[in-house]
Write a protein that holds these residues in place. Sequence first.
Motif, PDB file in Angstrom:
ATOM      1  N   GLN A 137       0.804  -1.228   0.000  1.00 14.08           N
ATOM      2  CA  GLN A 137       0.000   0.000   0.000  1.00 14.08           C
ATOM      3  C   GLN A 137       0.842   1.286   0.000  1.00 14.08           C
ATOM      4  OE1 GLN A 137      -3.799  -0.081   1.210  1.00 14.08           O
ATOM      5  NE2 GLN A 137      -3.610  -2.022   0.153  1.00 14.08           N
ATOM      6  N   PRO A 138       1.720   1.425  -0.966  1.00 13.46           N
ATOM      7  CA  PRO A 138       2.541   2.648  -1.021  1.00 13.46           C
ATOM      8  C   PRO A 138       1.761   3.831  -1.583  1.00 13.46           C
ATOM      9  CG  PRO A 138       2.974   1.309  -2.954  1.00 13.46           C
ATOM     10  CD  PRO A 138       1.962   0.545  -2.136  1.00 13.46           C
ATOM     11  N   GLN A 139       2.198   5.041  -1.256  1.00 16.02           N
ATOM     12  CA  GLN A 139       1.618   6.226  -1.903  1.00 16.02           C
ATOM     13  C   GLN A 139       2.348   6.493  -3.219  1.00 16.02           C
ATOM     14  OE1 GLN A 139       2.691   6.241   1.256  1.00 16.02           O
ATOM     15  NE2 GLN A 139       1.222   7.257   2.598  1.00 16.02           N
ATOM     16  N   VAL A 140       3.645   6.061  -3.250  1.00 16.20           N
ATOM     17  CA  VAL A 140       4.492   6.356  -4.405  1.00 16.20           C
ATOM     18  C   VAL A 140       5.136   5.072  -4.933  1.00 16.20           C
ATOM     19  CG1 VAL A 140       6.532   7.656  -5.190  1.00 16.20           C
ATOM     20  CG2 VAL A 140       5.029   8.646  -3.444  1.00 16.20           C
ATOM     21  N   VAL A 141       5.166   4.955  -6.264  1.00 12.73           N
ATOM     22  CA  VAL A 141       5.847   3.820  -6.889  1.00 12.73           C
ATOM     23  C   VAL A 141       6.976   4.373  -7.766  1.00 12.73           C
ATOM     24  CG1 VAL A 141       5.607   1.880  -8.506  1.00 12.73           C
ATOM     25  CG2 VAL A 141       3.753   2.405  -6.907  1.00 12.73           C
ATOM     26  N   GLY A 142       8.161   3.799  -7.635  1.00 13.25           N
ATOM     27  CA  GLY A 142       9.300   4.243  -8.450  1.00 13.25           C
ATOM     28  C   GLY A 142       9.746   3.129  -9.380  1.00 13.25           C
ATOM     29  N   LEU A 143       9.832   3.458 -10.671  1.00 18.03           N
ATOM     30  CA  LEU A 143      10.304   2.476 -11.655  1.00 18.03           C
ATOM     31  C   LEU A 143      11.650   2.928 -12.174  1.00 18.03           C
ATOM     32  CD1 LEU A 143       7.027   2.056 -13.792  1.00 18.03           C
ATOM     33  CD2 LEU A 143       7.687   0.810 -11.723  1.00 18.03           C
TER      34      LEU A 143
END
Length: 210
Positions: A137-143
């Motif tokens: 349940q993250p607020q931010v996803v980094g690719l």
Amino acid sequence: MSDELVHAIADMREEEALKLVKEMVQSGVEPMAILDAARDAMAIVGQRFEEGAYFLPELLLAGEMLSQVADILKPELAKQPEIKRHGKVLIGTVKGDIHDIGKNIVTFMLDVNGFEVLDLGVDVSPDKFVEAIRDFQPQVVGLSGFLTLAFDTMKETIKTIETAGLRDGVKIMIGGGQVSEEIRKYAGADGYGKDAMAGVTLARKWVGVE
Ligand code: B12
């Protein structure tokens, strides 16, 4: 000393490079400035690889050197940690790509800047990102991605997150080597970070930290 470091790394003089980094730290050079020099060296290594002067072993050694430089700098960078946790960030290198040095620096900088970070590692499939968004349940996803082929995988990953009905609940940032604002638009991400601090700035903005 920065120039000496750039050349030592670019010319594969490992021992000398690490000695220089330690000396620079001791003489009070900003850790981020040392990282910038190491990045410049990586650009030279990449160029020599493209020109056929360097081969895979040199890429590998350069990667190893950079990891070691980052390890020396971590305690320095962690000297002003923020204890409060601002939010959660899920991060990983996309499917087909195994470059992780840049991602590891981003992960580390997010961590010392007060984020709870779950790093999925490298070669992460879109489905694995979806599963982790559900669980973590993250607020931010980094690719992260360094290969040109990663641009399509980033797009695919974001599409898969959307199809799973999770897109509205997360902000997505992308970064790595050749990633640009143009690629951000192509992939459908919310933001692009040219370096680790840019990633931290985006994440802070999105979770509402001044
Ligand atoms: C080291 C290296 C490797 C190492 C990686 C080791 C590792 N553990 O990561 C190894 C030897 C494994 C490797 C393999 C390959 N590599 Co390589 N590699 C490099 C090299 C020299 C440096 C990359 C690096 O670590 N840079 C240092 C970091 C710190 O870079 P940075 O961009 O400054 O990182 C910052 C930002 O990108 C940003 N960032 C990164 N991720 C994210 C994520 C988010 C969310 C945000 C906000 C920001 C962000 O923050 C970082 C920190 O400030 C580059 C050349 C280059 N100039 O980049 C080639 C390069 C990326 N590789 C290349 C190639 C071709 C390959 C191989 C295909 C070679 C081969 N024939 O097998 C394989 C591919 C393997 C695979 N499937 O992924 C090409 C890619 C070309 C392309 N257009 O696709 C490059 C550009 C070299 C070249 N010029 O030809 N490689």
